[in-house]
Enzyme design. Sequence first.
Site, PDB file in Angstrom:
ATOM      1  N   LYS A 214       0.870  -1.175   0.000  1.00 37.12           N
ATOM      2  CA  LYS A 214       0.000   0.000   0.000  1.00 37.12           C
ATOM      3  C   LYS A 214       0.903   1.220   0.000  1.00 37.12           C
ATOM      4  O   LYS A 214       1.588   1.508   0.975  1.00 37.12           O
ATOM      5  CB  LYS A 214      -0.930   0.036   1.206  1.00 37.12           C
ATOM      6  N   ARG A 234      -8.379  10.141  -8.614  1.00 35.33           N
ATOM      7  CA  ARG A 234      -9.432   9.388  -7.934  1.00 35.33           C
ATOM      8  C   ARG A 234     -10.763  10.125  -7.963  1.00 35.33           C
ATOM      9  O   ARG A 234     -11.816   9.509  -7.878  1.00 35.33           O
ATOM     10  CB  ARG A 234      -9.031   9.067  -6.492  1.00 35.33           C
ATOM     11  N   ARG A 364     -17.053   1.099  -0.948  1.00 38.11           N
ATOM     12  CA  ARG A 364     -16.049   0.757   0.059  1.00 38.11           C
ATOM     13  C   ARG A 364     -16.503  -0.547   0.713  1.00 38.11           C
ATOM     14  O   ARG A 364     -17.184  -0.563   1.730  1.00 38.11           O
ATOM     15  CB  ARG A 364     -15.937   1.880   1.089  1.00 38.11           C
ATOM     16  N   LYS A 370      -7.280  -2.593   3.903  1.00 34.27           N
ATOM     17  CA  LYS A 370      -5.954  -1.994   4.049  1.00 34.27           C
ATOM     18  C   LYS A 370      -5.434  -2.250   5.459  1.00 34.27           C
ATOM     19  O   LYS A 370      -6.148  -2.086   6.449  1.00 34.27           O
ATOM     20  CB  LYS A 370      -5.991  -0.503   3.738  1.00 34.27           C
TER      21      LYS A 370
END
Length: 499
Positions: A214, A234, A364, A370
């Site tokens: 990440k 994004r 999401r 993550k």
Amino acid sequence: MWFAEVVAGSGAVAGTRSRKAKVEALAGLLRALEADEIEPAVAWLAGEPRQGRLGTGWRTLLALRVAPSTTPKLEVTEVDAALDRLATTTGQGSARRRAELLTGLWSAATQDEQHFLLRLLTGELRQGALEGVLTEAVAAAAGTPPDLTRRALMLSGSLPVTARAALTLGSRALEAFRLEVGRGLRPMLASPAESLDTALAELGGAANTTVEYKLDGARIQVHRDGDDIRVFTRSLRDITAKVPELVQLAKELNCRSVVLDGESLALTDDGRPRPFQESMSNASSGLLRPKFFDCLHLDGTDLLDAPLRERLDALQKCAGEHRMPGLVSPTGEDAAALLDRAIGEGHEGVMVKALDAPYAAGRRGRSWQKVKPVHTLDLVVLAVEWGYGRRTGKLSNIHLGARDPDGGSPVMVGKTFKGMTDQLLEWQTREFKEHALSDDGHVVTLPPEFVVEIELDGVQASTRYPGGVALRFARVQRYRPDKTPAEADTIDAVRALLP
């Protein structure tokens, strides 16, 4: 439709905490719109003009001081046409012409309409949290399946466009939306995981996952159709002209057409990541190095609904040398070693993804998680306090809010002045003074448009703040110019960290 009806509808939505009541109020308003009124009205209800940013600040608008109309005079199409003229007024003498346009619009608006326009044009309405509620309302008003409506939004990248299709032509129009190479689509988002072990377990074990670095970079979406290249952020802003090195890289890929999802990172001479702000600001410096982690289209075949395992095969085929470092179906020990290596190289942590999951753009979900060594939250800055001592004359202590998933105003969860460098304090003071809504000499209130990443040790129950929860030992990591308030963490995500 009268513009006043849209303003009243927005006020009714803001005046209730019930998600059901919000959806019903918006759906009733949407049903009453004519076809050419849908896109501007939906854009306003979502908090932003259809034309995007118009370059009108608080100081300009507050200086108008135009007496309001006593009765509604403006129709939706009239206001939209006025904003069109404002958006296209540039060049010599444009300041005077823009002032004349604004004065004319303000003089025809009632007091409530003036207040709405002020908040709309300065971004105070642009919280984005209403988008989910508004999408539900579009489905309810049009009688279209909610999942189909959300998918059309994902593929179109525009709620006003999706709403017009749904409300005028119904499900048939929504089914016609396809991934279009060259048109940005909503990126899939990840949820935070408690730990590497819990993420692996939730997704069916290490053998059913991929574990990847990440990075602390800027999200990018690269589209190629022959020699036509487009690069989006994004938030779907087209930055193609600013990233010639990414355009050149895309032209050299082993394919004819492709849509790639990834991150672009600025690197030091020894290959370590530069601060996030440099990844955002060095667009034309030649420093950007992309790493791709997904392939959504390859040579005429759309892959959104294909499992991640297949999408990774396509990614390897066309951009293998630029693939995000990671492991497919690792052992638990190898996954832990990869996490240690990522952190050791200066990155944030790892992403754990389910190999059998499709690409859920704009959502999401839990199929991407993550894993970081510390808790972080993306929160909205609501206000800031003037400092004292060595920070006298600087705007220092920031008030932090979490997003209300039902479309209300952000919910305050704490304050912090920790983690701020002198450089950040200078920037914060300069930027926040430009956007201040009010200043009583102690607290400066701000429009809810600045997103900041906060590191914290945890949260605790609290009666001090309206959300019933407060941050523990919060400190500033960085501001997130790549994120809108719609992408901030929700109050539910904050509460989920309660012991």
